[in-house]
Design a protein around this motif. Structure first.
Motif, PDB file in Angstrom:
ATOM      1  N   SER A   4     -94.283 -39.672 -26.352  1.00 34.33           N
ATOM      2  CA  SER A   4     -95.245 -40.496 -27.051  1.00 34.33           C
ATOM      3  C   SER A   4     -95.530 -39.857 -28.395  1.00 34.33           C
ATOM      4  CB  SER A   4     -96.524 -40.582 -26.221  1.00 34.33           C
ATOM      5  OG  SER A   4     -97.454 -41.424 -26.849  1.00 34.33           O
ATOM      6  N   SER A   5     -96.083 -40.630 -29.283  1.00 39.34           N
ATOM      7  CA  SER A   5     -96.517 -40.059 -30.559  1.00 39.34           C
ATOM      8  C   SER A   5     -97.776 -39.226 -30.373  1.00 39.34           C
ATOM      9  CB  SER A   5     -96.787 -41.168 -31.577  1.00 39.34           C
ATOM     10  OG  SER A   5     -95.621 -41.879 -31.868  1.00 39.34           O
ATOM     11  N   HIS A   6     -98.690 -39.720 -29.539  1.00 34.44           N
ATOM     12  CA  HIS A   6     -99.988 -39.073 -29.327  1.00 34.44           C
ATOM     13  C   HIS A   6    -100.234 -38.856 -27.830  1.00 34.44           C
ATOM     14  CE1 HIS A   6    -100.368 -41.447 -33.081  1.00 34.44           C
ATOM     15  NE2 HIS A   6    -100.915 -40.331 -33.509  1.00 34.44           N
ATOM     16  N   THR A   8     -93.800 -35.165 -23.730  1.00 35.06           N
ATOM     17  CA  THR A   8     -93.720 -34.578 -25.069  1.00 35.06           C
ATOM     18  C   THR A   8     -94.391 -35.506 -26.077  1.00 35.06           C
ATOM     19  OG1 THR A   8     -92.238 -33.735 -26.781  1.00 35.06           O
ATOM     20  CG2 THR A   8     -91.448 -35.610 -25.520  1.00 35.06           C
ATOM     21  N   ILE A   9     -94.912 -34.930 -27.122  1.00 42.24           N
ATOM     22  CA  ILE A   9     -95.479 -35.720 -28.216  1.00 42.24           C
ATOM     23  C   ILE A   9     -94.746 -35.372 -29.506  1.00 42.24           C
ATOM     24  CG2 ILE A   9     -97.751 -35.988 -27.160  1.00 42.24           C
ATOM     25  CD1 ILE A   9     -98.714 -33.788 -29.135  1.00 42.24           C
ATOM     26  N   SER A  10     -94.673 -36.346 -30.404  1.00 43.81           N
ATOM     27  CA  SER A  10     -93.956 -36.125 -31.663  1.00 43.81           C
ATOM     28  C   SER A  10     -94.889 -35.900 -32.854  1.00 43.81           C
ATOM     29  CB  SER A  10     -93.024 -37.301 -31.950  1.00 43.81           C
ATOM     30  OG  SER A  10     -93.754 -38.501 -32.043  1.00 43.81           O
ATOM     31  N   TYR A  62     -83.916 -42.626 -18.371  1.00 46.66           N
ATOM     32  CA  TYR A  62     -84.464 -43.935 -18.691  1.00 46.66           C
ATOM     33  C   TYR A  62     -85.372 -43.805 -19.898  1.00 46.66           C
ATOM     34  CZ  TYR A  62     -82.853 -45.158 -14.044  1.00 46.66           C
ATOM     35  OH  TYR A  62     -82.082 -45.376 -12.950  1.00 46.66           O
ATOM     36  N   LEU A  63     -85.150 -44.649 -20.879  1.00 47.52           N
ATOM     37  CA  LEU A  63     -85.987 -44.670 -22.068  1.00 47.52           C
ATOM     38  C   LEU A  63     -86.548 -46.071 -22.234  1.00 47.52           C
ATOM     39  CD1 LEU A  63     -83.649 -42.805 -24.562  1.00 47.52           C
ATOM     40  CD2 LEU A  63     -85.537 -41.857 -23.255  1.00 47.52           C
ATOM     41  N   VAL A 106     -87.719 -37.177 -28.268  1.00 48.72           N
ATOM     42  CA  VAL A 106     -86.949 -37.170 -27.022  1.00 48.72           C
ATOM     43  C   VAL A 106     -85.506 -36.724 -27.249  1.00 48.72           C
ATOM     44  CG1 VAL A 106     -86.001 -38.644 -25.213  1.00 48.72           C
ATOM     45  CG2 VAL A 106     -88.377 -38.867 -25.871  1.00 48.72           C
ATOM     46  N   ASP A 107     -84.882 -37.173 -28.317  1.00 49.18           N
ATOM     47  CA  ASP A 107     -83.479 -36.803 -28.524  1.00 49.18           C
ATOM     48  C   ASP A 107     -83.302 -35.297 -28.673  1.00 49.18           C
ATOM     49  OD1 ASP A 107     -84.914 -37.274 -30.884  1.00 49.18           O
ATOM     50  OD2 ASP A 107     -83.117 -37.628 -32.058  1.00 49.18           O
TER      51      ASP A 107
END
Length: 75
Positions: free
Chosen positions: A3-5, A30-32, A68-69, A47-48
């Motif tokens: 997720s972003s947040h 994970t967050i970006s 799964y994405l 994710v990548d």
């Protein structure tokens, strides 16, 4: 799960509590957008990037791995 947040994880608590898990099930949130989540202590990044890391860490092969994405196609 990515997720972003941190607040965007819809089932994070349920997935963390769903024990015992089969040995093949791995859950790595994970967050970006790290700058928006200063209290996050989990994985960071997209994710990548994490996929490459965990393929090596867990010795994953195409023969024994499914990922799964889901998400917004323009996000």
């Amino acid at each position: 799960m990515a997720s972003s947040h941190a607040h965007e994880f819809g089932y994070r608590d349920e997935l963390k509590k769903s024990l015992p898990r089969p040995p093949w099930f791995k859950y790595v949130p994970t967050i970006s957008r790290t700058w928006d989540n200063p209290d996050w202590h989990g994985e960071l990044g997209r994710v990548d990037d994490l996929r490459r890391k965990y393929v090596e860490v867990w010795n994953l092969t195409p023969a024994d791995t499914t990922a799964y994405l889901c998400g917004h196609p323009h996000g």
